[in-house]
Design an enzyme around this catalytic site. Structure first.
Site, short mmCIF file in Angstrom:
data_model
loop_
_atom_site.label_atom_id
_atom_site.label_comp_id
_atom_site.label_asym_id
_atom_site.label_seq_id
_atom_site.Cartn_x
_atom_site.Cartn_y
_atom_site.Cartn_z
N GLU A 71 0.84 -1.20 0.00
CA GLU A 71 0.00 0.00 0.00
C GLU A 71 0.88 1.25 0.00
O GLU A 71 0.63 2.21 -0.74
CB GLU A 71 -0.90 0.03 1.25
CG GLU A 71 -1.77 -1.20 1.45
CD GLU A 71 -1.09 -2.29 2.29
OE1 GLU A 71 0.14 -2.48 2.14
OE2 GLU A 71 -1.78 -2.93 3.08
N TRP A 123 21.10 -40.64 -12.25
CA TRP A 123 20.07 -39.73 -11.74
C TRP A 123 18.75 -40.45 -11.92
O TRP A 123 18.47 -40.95 -13.00
CB TRP A 123 20.03 -38.43 -12.55
CG TRP A 123 21.26 -37.62 -12.42
CD1 TRP A 123 22.31 -37.57 -13.30
CD2 TRP A 123 21.58 -36.72 -11.35
NE1 TRP A 123 23.25 -36.68 -12.84
CE2 TRP A 123 22.83 -36.15 -11.66
CE3 TRP A 123 20.94 -36.34 -10.19
CZ2 TRP A 123 23.44 -35.21 -10.83
CZ3 TRP A 123 21.55 -35.41 -9.37
CH2 TRP A 123 22.80 -34.87 -9.68
N THR A 128 22.54 -35.41 15.33
CA THR A 128 22.25 -35.83 16.71
C THR A 128 23.50 -35.91 17.59
O THR A 128 23.51 -35.40 18.71
CB THR A 128 21.57 -37.24 16.69
OG1 THR A 128 20.57 -37.24 15.68
CG2 THR A 128 20.96 -37.57 18.04
#
Lengths: 384, 384
Positions: free
Chosen positions: B57, B178, B241
């Site tokens: 705006e 791939w 971890t």
């Protein structure tokens, strides 16, 4: 290669549309359509409907005869080379010669050793101009099963699997009803109705007790164009290596041909209980101690253009691993069954990418909630 | 609900198109577009481009100011409720009031607790007519990540997998290059560029040594609308971890933020070698001895609207099994890798269909040779 006019292309397209109408009913004959024109007008057209009844050209010419219209000087468009031999019907090449057509346009030659160019020769020797090859690939595709069988003596093999997005057909405990939706199951019914034979394994019979028939009510929109009496039930083939089936299963209750393939004789008691629509074919074991699938296909190829494999992951996987499959049809449901679920095809432990079965996606469509993926297998040992 | 005119709908559609232009650049702010009209004419329009710079705006009104055009009596169409608070920029509601617009049409309310209806109130109290709800669902969808985060404090989670038709990501020995084609890999680059953070596991880093950045050259057609300097690199998050990573991996060489999530302190030597763009977050273990994913998401939700999980089957499977995923994006290659191959998601051994993760296919498109399937997960514990 002749230069085809737009009119030629329109007429052959029409002839192929007519041929397609026989898809469910002509086997083991090919689908053939015929359009006969004079000037820019179709004067008659027809197609081959049921084996043993009139061929496309004969049907079209008969209509003219009934209407006392002459075909003299006309052009006939036929999707397959007109036959040259007396089978259950007289040769169509002869009928076209007798009708005095001036030109015959043929989409594709008939590889049937009983025809194989002789139909064309007959026409040409009668002074008819023959143009061959208009929409050849499309016309070949309409009869790809018939074409393969004529060239290799083996039927076209379609393997069907219904899987989740992660390639599973059931949970680890076998729970699987229903992975795919009703629209996919309707589509399977239509595929069954298209094939000459349906192959499954004894384990599928003993575990699921299926009828393995085409159920008219489940054919969906096909019912609009095909009356119930026109449906051919496929030959139901069960591979039962150790002759362990008994007569109590549901498939035996349906009075339509069944072929049990086994490597051992059935016990006399079982044999005496099996209904008369059941026959037995004795096959050899392959080097893995399983039924020799190649031998089964050679046997079925004597009468069947196409076989539809609806079996468990082991049998379906064997067809794929042995490169016996023409098309793999996968109905893929928008579900995740998880890594512990059952795999869609039991295949060898491939160690390099170049060992994998390879195919090309030739169809990928939404069928209800599911996606149908048709993989045209391209690394097959047989040319087809 | 107001009755919308065709003009209203056209203008809001335009405002949404403008909002979309900020898709790759506004984060963590929402994408917003604004169109201001007088009579049947657009007098200015703009969108929010980069967080910290002008809102839609304000940008639109500034253009008017520069052109010395008055907005008095105008209608403003904004895709998101105008803000009511002083952030890095002054409140847009105030700017609209000062500009003396007569009417504001808002597509969807801003769930940001700092706004949440207050923007509307400010406008209405200034005597401006405010109409809310035009194309609400579409406008919500444009900012679905932002919306989810504002409502739940958790980021939107997208999990990506690249699989074969049989749901495998690699052969049993890990060979996978791939599976999918270059177009699919470009699409993944665009998804990376859209997300605020990218999560992977330590195993992916140590095995594949990826850079995990957005590579401008691989963005395909997106390069036409986005300059290289406009690309935001996602925060690269590695779940490690046991604090086992070392500084030698390729991702550390790229000078862009990295977050290592661990449950243990890193050895001093490693810490001293890690570059300054690396930070560490200490997380707790869950009941299975793995990093608590919910906790990681809560942490990321402090600054990120969306995270993109590009990880192995175990980590990706944990996100899915714990119902933390909003969308599962599957790039499915037309290949069969075989039953011995690696599964796409390691999931629990489900015993009933109603335990399965469930979703709805919201996109299924061909991407080069591959099919992209977007599964909107519907059984999530968080509302979003």
């Amino acid at each position: 290669m002749p230069t085809w006019s737009t009119f030629d292309m329109q007429m052959m397209t029409r002839a192929m549309q007519l041929a397609e109408r026989g898809r469910y009913t002509t086997r083991p004959n090919p689908c053939v359509g015929c359009v006969i024109t004079k000037g820019n007008t179709i004067i008659t057209e027809d197609y081959h409907k049921v084996a043993g009844q009139g061929h496309a050209e004969a049907n079209a010419l008969n209509t003219l005869k009934q209407q006392q219209v002459s075909a003299q000087g006309a052009t006939a468009y036929v999707t397959l080379e007109p036959c040259s031999h007396y089978g259950r019907t007289p040769p169509c090449a002869e009928a076209l010669i007798n009708a005095k057509v001036a030109r015959v346009v043929v989409a594709v030659l008939d590889p049937n050793p009983q025809v194989a160019g002789r139909g064309i020769n007959m026409l040409e020797q009668a002074g008819i101009r023959v143009d061959v090859g208009l929409f050849e690939a499309q016309a070949y595709a309409i009869n790809r099963s018939f074409m393969k069988r004529m060239k290799t003596s083996l039927p076209w093999v379609t393997v069907k699997v219904a899987t989740s997005l992660d390639g599973k057909t059931a949970l680890s405990n076998g729970v699987s009803k229903w992975i795919t939706g009703p629209k996919a199951r309707q589509d399977v019914q239509r595929l069954r109705a298209q094939h000459c034979a349906l192959i499954t394994g004894v384990n599928t019979v003993t575990m699921d007790d299926p009828s393995l028939n085409v159920r008219y009510d489940e054919l969906g929109s096909l019912k609009n164009s095909l009356h119930e009496t026109q449906i051919h039930q496929p030959l139901r083939v069960v591979l039962d290596t150790h002759a362990s089936l008994t007569a109590e299963y549901r498939l035996f209750a349906i009075d339509s041909p069944i072929l049990l393939v086994t490597t051992k004789p059935y016990p006399e008691l079982v044999k005496s209980q099996l209904p008369s629509h059941v026959s037995v074919f004795k096959a050899d074991l392959d080097d893995k101690g399983r039924i020799n699938l190649q031998q089964v296909l050679v046997h079925l190829g004597e009468s069947c253009n196409s076989v539809f494999v609806e079996a468990g992951a082991t049998l379906s996987g064997s067809f794929v691993a042995q490169k016996l499959v023409d098309e793999l049809v996968i109905y893929q449901a928008p579900k995740i069954l998880g890594s512990q679920g059952r795999n869609m095809l039991n295949l060898p432990d491939y160690l390099q990418m170049d060992q994998l079965p390879v195919g090309e996606v030739v169809e990928q469509t939404r069928v209800g909630q599911d996606t149908k993926i048709v993989l045209r297998m391209t690394g097959n040992e047989q040319t087809n």
